[in-house]
Write an enzyme that holds these catalytic residues in place. Structure first.
Site, PDB file in Angstrom:
ATOM      1  N   ASP A  55       0.889  -1.105  -0.137  1.00 11.68           N
ATOM      2  CA  ASP A  55       0.053  -0.052  -0.060  1.00 11.68           C
ATOM      3  C   ASP A  55       0.771   1.138  -0.002  1.00 11.68           C
ATOM      4  OD1 ASP A  55       0.874  -0.945   2.713  1.00 11.68           O
ATOM      5  OD2 ASP A  55      -0.383   0.887   3.388  1.00 11.68           O
ATOM      6  N   GLU A 122       0.032  -1.174   5.754  1.00 18.15           N
ATOM      7  CA  GLU A 122       1.243  -0.477   6.761  1.00 18.15           C
ATOM      8  C   GLU A 122       0.894   0.957   7.041  1.00 18.15           C
ATOM      9  OE1 GLU A 122       5.166   1.415   7.558  1.00 18.15           O
ATOM     10  OE2 GLU A 122       3.810   1.770   5.957  1.00 18.15           O
TER      11      GLU A 122
END
Length: 334
Positions: A55, A122
Protein backbone atom coordinates in the site's frame (compact mmCIF):
# COMPACT_ATOMS: atom_id res chain seq x y z
CA UNK A 1 -10.37 1.81 1.13
CA UNK A 2 -10.38 1.28 -2.62
CA UNK A 3 -9.46 -2.40 -2.92
CA UNK A 4 -9.53 -2.66 -6.73
CA UNK A 5 -5.84 -1.65 -7.09
CA UNK A 6 -4.86 -4.51 -4.77
CA UNK A 7 -6.68 -6.99 -7.00
CA UNK A 8 -4.97 -5.45 -10.03
CA UNK A 9 -1.59 -5.65 -8.32
CA UNK A 10 -2.13 -9.30 -7.40
CA UNK A 11 -2.93 -10.12 -11.02
CA UNK A 12 0.14 -8.20 -12.18
CA UNK A 13 2.43 -10.07 -9.76
CA UNK A 14 1.09 -13.45 -10.86
CA UNK A 15 1.54 -12.51 -14.51
CA UNK A 16 5.00 -10.95 -14.13
CA UNK A 17 6.63 -13.53 -11.84
CA UNK A 18 5.35 -16.91 -13.11
CA UNK A 19 8.11 -19.05 -11.56
CA UNK A 20 7.56 -17.52 -8.14
CA UNK A 21 3.89 -18.41 -8.28
CA UNK A 22 4.56 -21.89 -9.66
CA UNK A 23 7.29 -22.96 -7.23
CA UNK A 24 6.73 -21.01 -4.01
CA UNK A 25 3.91 -21.62 -1.58
CA UNK A 26 1.60 -18.58 -1.31
CA UNK A 27 -0.75 -17.94 1.59
CA UNK A 28 -3.04 -14.92 1.71
CA UNK A 29 -4.13 -13.18 4.90
CA UNK A 30 -7.27 -11.05 4.99
CA UNK A 31 -7.43 -11.44 1.22
CA UNK A 32 -4.59 -9.04 0.34
CA UNK A 33 -1.72 -9.87 2.71
CA UNK A 34 0.73 -12.26 1.02
CA UNK A 35 3.18 -14.75 2.53
CA UNK A 36 5.47 -16.60 0.11
CA UNK A 37 7.54 -19.58 1.27
CA UNK A 38 10.61 -20.77 -0.64
CA UNK A 39 11.68 -24.06 1.01
CA UNK A 40 15.38 -24.46 1.72
CA UNK A 41 17.42 -27.62 1.32
CA UNK A 42 18.17 -27.74 5.07
CA UNK A 43 14.89 -27.66 7.03
CA UNK A 44 16.83 -27.57 10.31
CA UNK A 45 17.93 -23.99 9.64
CA UNK A 46 15.61 -21.19 10.82
CA UNK A 47 14.14 -19.21 7.91
CA UNK A 48 15.10 -15.78 6.60
CA UNK A 49 12.20 -13.31 6.46
CA UNK A 50 12.00 -10.41 3.99
CA UNK A 51 9.27 -7.80 4.52
CA UNK A 52 7.64 -5.14 2.35
CA UNK A 53 4.22 -3.54 1.96
CA UNK A 54 1.99 -3.06 -1.05
CA UNK A 55 0.00 0.00 0.00
CA UNK A 56 0.91 3.67 -0.39
CA UNK A 57 -0.24 6.92 1.18
CA UNK A 58 -3.15 8.63 -0.60
CA UNK A 59 -3.15 11.82 -2.61
CA UNK A 60 -5.26 14.57 -1.05
CA UNK A 61 -8.29 15.30 -3.26
CA UNK A 62 -7.88 18.58 -5.09
CA UNK A 63 -4.06 18.51 -5.07
CA UNK A 64 -3.60 16.43 -8.23
CA UNK A 65 -2.75 19.52 -10.27
CA UNK A 66 0.15 20.36 -7.94
CA UNK A 67 2.04 17.20 -8.87
CA UNK A 68 4.79 17.58 -11.46
CA UNK A 69 3.99 14.01 -12.58
CA UNK A 70 0.84 11.93 -12.05
CA UNK A 71 1.20 10.14 -8.70
CA UNK A 72 -0.18 6.79 -9.89
CA UNK A 73 0.97 6.66 -13.51
CA UNK A 74 4.35 5.02 -12.97
CA UNK A 75 6.07 7.26 -15.51
CA UNK A 76 9.69 6.68 -16.52
CA UNK A 77 11.78 9.73 -17.38
CA UNK A 78 15.49 10.50 -17.28
CA UNK A 79 16.34 7.16 -15.77
CA UNK A 80 13.88 7.57 -12.90
CA UNK A 81 10.52 5.98 -12.12
CA UNK A 82 7.93 8.43 -10.81
CA UNK A 83 4.92 7.32 -8.81
CA UNK A 84 3.56 6.39 -5.42
CA UNK A 85 5.37 3.30 -4.18
CA UNK A 86 8.51 3.84 -6.26
CA UNK A 87 10.35 4.17 -2.94
CA UNK A 88 7.75 3.40 -0.28
CA UNK A 89 7.39 0.48 -0.69
CA UNK A 90 6.46 -1.34 -3.89
CA UNK A 91 10.17 -0.96 -4.66
CA UNK A 92 10.88 -3.75 -2.18
CA UNK A 93 7.89 -5.89 -3.18
CA UNK A 94 8.99 -5.96 -6.81
CA UNK A 95 12.71 -6.08 -6.05
CA UNK A 96 12.37 -9.14 -3.86
CA UNK A 97 10.14 -10.96 -6.34
CA UNK A 98 12.44 -10.02 -9.22
CA UNK A 99 15.41 -11.44 -7.35
CA UNK A 100 13.65 -14.70 -6.51
CA UNK A 101 12.32 -15.05 -10.05
CA UNK A 102 15.85 -14.68 -11.43
CA UNK A 103 17.29 -17.23 -9.00
CA UNK A 104 14.54 -19.70 -9.83
CA UNK A 105 15.33 -19.25 -13.51
CA UNK A 106 18.96 -20.21 -12.85
CA UNK A 107 17.95 -23.31 -10.87
CA UNK A 108 19.20 -21.97 -7.55
CA UNK A 109 17.81 -23.40 -4.31
CA UNK A 110 18.50 -21.71 -0.99
CA UNK A 111 19.93 -23.75 1.84
CA UNK A 112 17.76 -21.83 4.29
CA UNK A 113 14.00 -21.36 3.77
CA UNK A 114 13.20 -17.85 2.57
CA UNK A 115 9.93 -16.13 3.48
CA UNK A 116 8.50 -13.04 1.77
CA UNK A 117 5.74 -11.23 3.70
CA UNK A 118 3.88 -8.36 2.02
CA UNK A 119 1.28 -6.48 4.04
CA UNK A 120 -1.38 -4.25 2.54
CA UNK A 121 -2.16 -1.64 5.22
CA UNK A 122 1.19 -0.50 6.60
CA UNK A 123 0.31 3.16 6.11
CA UNK A 124 -2.71 2.70 8.42
CA UNK A 125 -0.86 0.84 11.20
CA UNK A 126 -0.94 -2.60 9.60
CA UNK A 127 -3.52 -4.28 11.84
CA UNK A 128 -5.06 -6.44 9.08
CA UNK A 129 -1.84 -6.87 7.11
CA UNK A 130 1.43 -6.93 9.05
CA UNK A 131 -0.15 -7.86 12.40
CA UNK A 132 -2.10 -10.75 10.86
CA UNK A 133 0.98 -11.93 8.95
CA UNK A 134 3.03 -11.77 12.17
CA UNK A 135 0.45 -13.96 13.93
CA UNK A 136 0.61 -16.48 11.08
CA UNK A 137 4.41 -16.48 11.17
CA UNK A 138 4.45 -17.03 14.93
CA UNK A 139 2.37 -20.17 14.45
CA UNK A 140 4.20 -21.59 11.44
CA UNK A 141 7.75 -20.27 11.90
CA UNK A 142 8.26 -19.31 15.56
CA UNK A 143 12.05 -19.11 15.15
CA UNK A 144 13.60 -16.90 12.47
CA UNK A 145 17.26 -16.40 11.64
CA UNK A 146 16.87 -12.78 10.58
CA UNK A 147 14.24 -10.25 9.51
CA UNK A 148 14.86 -7.61 6.83
CA UNK A 149 12.42 -4.74 6.36
CA UNK A 150 12.45 -1.51 4.40
CA UNK A 151 15.12 0.90 5.62
CA UNK A 152 16.91 4.08 4.72
CA UNK A 153 18.64 5.17 1.56
CA UNK A 154 22.17 4.87 0.29
CA UNK A 155 23.40 8.43 0.61
CA UNK A 156 26.32 9.86 -1.33
CA UNK A 157 26.00 13.24 0.38
CA UNK A 158 24.70 14.69 3.63
CA UNK A 159 27.86 14.38 5.73
CA UNK A 160 30.44 16.98 4.77
CA UNK A 161 33.82 15.44 4.08
CA UNK A 162 32.53 11.91 3.57
CA UNK A 163 33.88 10.64 0.27
CA UNK A 164 32.01 7.33 0.04
CA UNK A 165 28.33 6.31 0.01
CA UNK A 166 26.66 5.42 3.29
CA UNK A 167 23.86 2.85 3.55
CA UNK A 168 21.43 3.81 6.29
CA UNK A 169 20.43 0.58 8.02
CA UNK A 170 17.52 0.86 10.45
CA UNK A 171 18.34 -0.66 13.85
CA UNK A 172 15.08 0.36 15.52
CA UNK A 173 11.60 1.60 14.69
CA UNK A 174 10.03 4.61 16.33
CA UNK A 175 6.84 4.19 18.30
CA UNK A 176 3.49 5.61 17.25
CA UNK A 177 0.80 7.55 19.05
CA UNK A 178 -2.05 9.73 17.84
CA UNK A 179 -3.94 11.94 20.29
CA UNK A 180 -7.12 13.91 19.85
CA UNK A 181 -7.30 17.14 21.82
CA UNK A 182 -10.88 18.29 22.37
CA UNK A 183 -12.55 21.28 24.00
CA UNK A 184 -16.18 22.27 24.47
CA UNK A 185 -17.39 25.87 24.66
CA UNK A 186 -20.48 28.00 24.43
CA UNK A 187 -22.00 28.04 21.00
CA UNK A 188 -23.58 31.16 19.62
CA UNK A 189 -23.21 33.89 17.06
CA UNK A 190 -19.76 35.03 16.02
CA UNK A 191 -20.74 38.66 16.60
CA UNK A 192 -20.54 38.06 20.39
CA UNK A 193 -17.64 35.67 21.02
CA UNK A 194 -16.35 34.79 24.51
CA UNK A 195 -12.79 35.56 25.52
CA UNK A 196 -11.71 32.06 24.50
CA UNK A 197 -13.69 29.85 22.13
CA UNK A 198 -13.37 26.09 21.89
CA UNK A 199 -11.39 26.59 18.70
CA UNK A 200 -9.09 29.06 20.42
CA UNK A 201 -8.56 26.74 23.38
CA UNK A 202 -7.60 23.80 21.20
CA UNK A 203 -5.40 26.01 18.99
CA UNK A 204 -3.60 27.33 22.08
CA UNK A 205 -2.97 23.78 23.28
CA UNK A 206 -1.50 22.83 19.91
CA UNK A 207 0.68 25.95 19.90
CA UNK A 208 2.04 25.06 23.35
CA UNK A 209 2.91 21.54 22.17
CA UNK A 210 4.79 22.84 19.12
CA UNK A 211 6.64 25.40 21.26
CA UNK A 212 7.85 22.70 23.68
CA UNK A 213 9.37 19.85 21.64
CA UNK A 214 10.54 16.70 23.33
CA UNK A 215 14.19 16.70 24.43
CA UNK A 216 16.79 15.83 21.81
CA UNK A 217 18.81 12.68 22.49
CA UNK A 218 21.56 10.85 20.63
CA UNK A 219 20.86 7.44 22.18
CA UNK A 220 17.97 6.58 19.87
CA UNK A 221 20.36 5.24 17.23
CA UNK A 222 22.18 8.40 16.09
CA UNK A 223 25.08 7.86 18.48
CA UNK A 224 25.90 4.47 16.98
CA UNK A 225 25.70 5.89 13.44
CA UNK A 226 28.16 8.68 14.24
CA UNK A 227 30.53 6.28 16.00
CA UNK A 228 30.48 4.02 12.95
CA UNK A 229 31.11 6.95 10.57
CA UNK A 230 33.94 8.47 12.63
CA UNK A 231 36.85 6.62 10.94
CA UNK A 232 35.62 7.70 7.46
CA UNK A 233 35.32 11.46 8.02
CA UNK A 234 38.05 14.14 8.14
CA UNK A 235 40.03 14.59 11.35
CA UNK A 236 37.98 17.50 12.71
CA UNK A 237 34.68 15.69 12.42
CA UNK A 238 36.27 12.47 13.63
CA UNK A 239 37.18 14.18 16.88
CA UNK A 240 33.58 15.41 17.28
CA UNK A 241 31.95 12.07 16.41
CA UNK A 242 34.32 10.12 18.67
CA UNK A 243 33.77 12.43 21.65
CA UNK A 244 30.00 12.79 21.81
CA UNK A 245 30.15 13.24 25.58
CA UNK A 246 31.92 16.54 24.95
CA UNK A 247 30.37 17.73 21.68
CA UNK A 248 26.86 16.34 22.11
CA UNK A 249 25.28 19.80 22.28
CA UNK A 250 26.86 20.86 18.99
CA UNK A 251 25.86 17.60 17.31
CA UNK A 252 22.26 17.91 18.45
CA UNK A 253 22.08 21.56 17.38
CA UNK A 254 23.44 20.75 13.92
CA UNK A 255 21.14 17.78 13.32
CA UNK A 256 18.06 19.58 14.64
CA UNK A 257 18.41 22.20 11.91
CA UNK A 258 16.77 19.87 9.34
CA UNK A 259 13.44 18.00 9.63
CA UNK A 260 15.04 14.60 9.00
CA UNK A 261 17.87 15.21 11.46
CA UNK A 262 15.48 16.56 14.06
CA UNK A 263 13.25 13.50 13.74
CA UNK A 264 16.23 11.23 14.45
CA UNK A 265 16.90 13.04 17.72
CA UNK A 266 13.56 13.18 19.49
CA UNK A 267 9.97 12.11 19.79
CA UNK A 268 8.28 14.33 17.20
CA UNK A 269 5.07 16.31 17.56
CA UNK A 270 3.00 16.78 14.40
CA UNK A 271 -0.46 18.42 14.44
CA UNK A 272 -2.20 16.99 11.40
CA UNK A 273 -5.93 17.79 11.61
CA UNK A 274 -8.10 20.56 13.07
CA UNK A 275 -11.91 20.46 13.27
CA UNK A 276 -14.41 23.02 14.48
CA UNK A 277 -17.52 24.68 13.15
CA UNK A 278 -19.08 24.46 9.72
CA UNK A 279 -20.23 28.07 9.28
CA UNK A 280 -18.10 31.19 9.40
CA UNK A 281 -20.56 33.18 11.53
CA UNK A 282 -21.43 30.51 14.11
CA UNK A 283 -19.33 29.67 17.18
CA UNK A 284 -18.77 25.91 17.32
CA UNK A 285 -19.60 24.15 20.56
CA UNK A 286 -16.82 21.63 20.13
CA UNK A 287 -13.38 21.71 18.52
CA UNK A 288 -10.73 19.04 18.12
CA UNK A 289 -7.13 18.75 16.99
CA UNK A 290 -5.34 15.55 16.00
CA UNK A 291 -1.66 15.33 16.86
CA UNK A 292 0.64 12.50 15.79
CA UNK A 293 3.75 11.53 17.78
CA UNK A 294 6.58 9.29 16.59
CA UNK A 295 8.31 7.98 19.70
CA UNK A 296 12.09 7.81 19.95
CA UNK A 297 13.40 4.58 21.56
CA UNK A 298 13.38 5.17 25.29
CA UNK A 299 10.14 7.18 25.32
CA UNK A 300 6.93 5.27 26.12
CA UNK A 301 3.30 5.99 25.30
CA UNK A 302 2.68 6.67 28.98
CA UNK A 303 5.54 9.17 29.15
CA UNK A 304 4.25 11.02 26.09
CA UNK A 305 0.75 11.24 27.56
CA UNK A 306 2.09 12.65 30.82
CA UNK A 307 4.23 15.21 29.05
CA UNK A 308 1.38 16.32 26.78
CA UNK A 309 -0.84 16.91 29.81
CA UNK A 310 1.93 18.91 31.49
CA UNK A 311 2.63 21.06 28.43
CA UNK A 312 -1.03 21.68 27.54
CA UNK A 313 -1.71 22.55 31.20
CA UNK A 314 -5.43 23.09 30.61
CA UNK A 315 -7.94 20.88 32.41
CA UNK A 316 -10.62 21.91 29.90
CA UNK A 317 -8.71 20.25 27.04
CA UNK A 318 -9.51 16.53 26.94
CA UNK A 319 -7.08 13.94 25.58
CA UNK A 320 -8.09 10.76 23.77
CA UNK A 321 -5.83 8.10 22.28
CA UNK A 322 -6.84 7.44 18.67
CA UNK A 323 -6.43 3.81 17.66
CA UNK A 324 -3.60 1.94 19.34
CA UNK A 325 -0.38 3.55 20.49
CA UNK A 326 2.84 1.57 20.58
CA UNK A 327 6.27 2.07 22.07
CA UNK A 328 9.40 2.12 19.94
CA UNK A 329 11.27 -1.10 19.40
CA UNK A 330 14.58 -1.46 21.27
CA UNK A 331 17.72 -0.39 19.41
CA UNK A 332 19.25 -3.55 17.94
CA UNK A 333 22.79 -4.34 18.97
CA UNK A 334 23.47 -5.94 15.59
Amino acid sequence: TDTLPFDQLAAYLTRTFPLVHQQLKLQTVNHYGRLYEWPGTDPALPPLLLLAHQDVVPVLPGTEGQWTRPPFAGQQAGGYLYGRGALDDKLNVLGQLEGVEYLLRTGFRPRRTVLLAFGHDEETQGLRGAAALAALLRRQHPRLAMVFDEGGLVKADGVAGLAQPVALVGVSEKGYLTLELAATGQGGHSSMPPALTSVGRVAAAVARLEAAPFPARLDGGVSGLLTYLAPAVPFGKRVVFANQWLFGFLIRKSLAATPSGNAALRTTTAPTMLRGGDKDNVLPIGATATVNFRLLPGDSVGQVLRRVREVVADSLVRLRVVGQGRDASPVSGT
